[in-house]
Write an enzyme that holds these catalytic residues in place. Structure first.
Site, short mmCIF file in Angstrom:
data_model
loop_
_atom_site.label_atom_id
_atom_site.label_comp_id
_atom_site.label_asym_id
_atom_site.label_seq_id
_atom_site.Cartn_x
_atom_site.Cartn_y
_atom_site.Cartn_z
CG ASP A 58 53.64 30.66 36.49
OD1 ASP A 58 54.15 30.25 38.06
OD2 ASP A 58 54.75 32.38 36.81
CD GLU A 96 54.25 30.20 45.38
OE1 GLU A 96 53.67 30.80 45.56
OE2 GLU A 96 54.50 29.40 45.30
#
Ligand code: FUB
Length: 447
Positions: free
Chosen positions: A38, A208
């Site tokens: 991420d 997301e």
């Protein structure tokens, strides 16, 4: 056909382990010493800072086996996108007073700079309240960060991204089955509007990880979305930070590795745009232990983002006098060449290239030979058959610059050879096996 008889490279591995404590040198993946995911990349103080999640393996009493397990965040910085400094842990779950203890859910973060302070946003499980978004504040991009006593009131979700527009107004984006946006107050820790769902985005398949940026008056909202089996990176555009957005296309296809998630950020640094994302390079059999990567990103004239093909080579210019990990190749011959872990029991030690047919080759691009100071090459290699490799440079003045004879044996050796021509400037490096049999190569370095 070569059989793999080479012992593991103990000496080299020890060196790697030492250098990975604080200063790291890598292509893709960017960080070898730990799992990272991420990645949010930001430019602060003239450097790239990357704020990733930190995947660890769950163990008894620590996290949920077979699932994401994260307890803290490190931050990394680089000037050349090849040397990375690990600034250590900036926030740990035990520093978060409102977090569920032992939730191990410190998921995808972000960090922005406003009015002299750095605001680090992170999601985690709030005691009895589901997902919350916390903020930690520092005077420096690498901390120390002080965690705010409460999560942001009114925002329940994961994967926060904060965008600050040219007029100084800040917006918080996050996800929870859909992607939400709300304005932030000037204090950066409170909402200034009710969160609203961003419309016109995919409604089927997980969505997301929003990341928002602006370029030439176009506001880009990019996001991972499962269109088929695993996440690919897509984007939409608008003429204002809150939309309405229009879906535009795919930035990166689903990974052939089968990694279920991909999470990214897009940043301009020294005039070049980059996509930071992740895959599961160091954990091929478990996709909750991921590794961050970077590749170049380009726009068409009209602002369309060109699709990015993931590479092992990644970004940045390699210094010929450093160890060049040619297993992070930019191209490889279709036959007789492959890559494997140096030690399958410890993937963090990296990879080797195996050339097992005559004329099999591997190319590593963008190597800087400087002003013509290098005179010899050292190759860390092992060959159970013995054999010669030719080292060639491509580009202007390209030619074979060394023939290196790797002796027969099962030990890894650093074999030196004088250069027949002294190269200078920027070239692609090509390593070719010119014999019958095979050779394994860990790295190449010029002196
Ligand atoms: O890292 C945990 C979660 O996986 C992130 O929050 C998502 O974006 C996905 O990458």
């Amino acid at each position: 056909m070569m059989t793999n008889k080479c012992k593991s490279a103990i000496l080299i591995i020890a060196t790697l382990a030492v250098t990975s404590v604080n200063h790291l040198w890598a292509d893709n993946p960017l960080i070898m010493g730990q799992f990272t995911a991420d990645p949010t990349a930001r430019v602060f103080e003239g450097k790239i800072y990357v704020y990733p999640s930190h995947d660890i393996l769950a163990s008894p009493g620590k996290g949920r086996p077979g699932w994401f397990c994260m307890e803290d965040y490190h931050v990394f910085s680089s000037e050349n996108l090849l040397d990375w400094t690990d600034h250590g842990v900036i926030v740990h779950q035990k520093d978060v007073p409102w977090a569920e203890p032992n939730s191990y859910s410190m998921w995808a973060p972000d960090c922005v700079f406003k009015d002299g302070r750095y605001y680090f946003y992170f999601p985690t499980t709030a005691r009895g309240r589901g997902w919350g978004i916390g903020v930690a504040i520092s005077d420096k991009p690498y901390g120390p960060f002080k965690v705010e006593p409460q999560p942001i009131q009114g925002a329940r979700g994961i994967d926060p991204c904060v965008f600050i527009d040219k007029d100084g107004k800040a917006y918080l984006y996050y996800s929870m089955n859909r992607i939400f946006v709300a304005r932030l107050k000037d204090n950066m820790v409170e909402l200034d509007s009710n969160p609203q769902v961003i419309g016109n985005l995919p409604t089927r398949g997980l969505i997301e990880g929003p990341f928002v940026f602006e370029r030439n008056g176009i506001y880009y909202l990019s996001y991972p979305h499962v269109q088929n089996n695993t996440e690919r990176l897509e984007y939409a555009i608008a003429s204002s930070p809150m939309g309405p957005f229009e879906q535009k296309g795919v930035i990166m296809d689903e990974s052939p590795s089968g990694c279920w998630t991909n999470h990214h950020s897009i940043v301009e640094y020294k005039g070049q745009w980059y996509l930071f994302y992740h895959d599961k390079d160091l954990s091929p059999n478990f996709d909750k232990n991921r590794s961050i990567r970077a590749d170049y990103l380009y726009f068409d004239e009209d602002g369309t983002i060109q699709k990015v093909t993931p590479t092992l080579r990644g970004v940045g210019i390699a210094d010929a006098t450093r160890r060049i990990q040619i297993d992070r190749y930019s191209a490889i011959s279709p036959e007789g060449a492959s890559v494997d872990f140096l030690d399958p029991n410890d993937t963090h030690k990296g990879w080797k290239v195996m050339l097992s047919a005559k004329d099999a080759w591997v190319r590593y691009n963008r190597v800087d030979f400087g002003k013509g100071q290098v005179r010899s090459v050292v190759v860390n290699a092992c060959s159970s058959t013995g054999g010669t490799i030719a080292i060639r440079i491509d580009g202007p003045g390209g030619q074979v610059i060394a023939q290196v004879k790797i002796p027969k044996g099962t030990d890894w050796r650093q074999v030196n050879s004088a250069l027949s021509t002294v190269p200078s400037g920027l070239h692609d490096l090509v390593v070719v096996f010119t014999d019958v049999g095979g050779v394994e190569i860990d790295w190449v370095q010029f002196n």
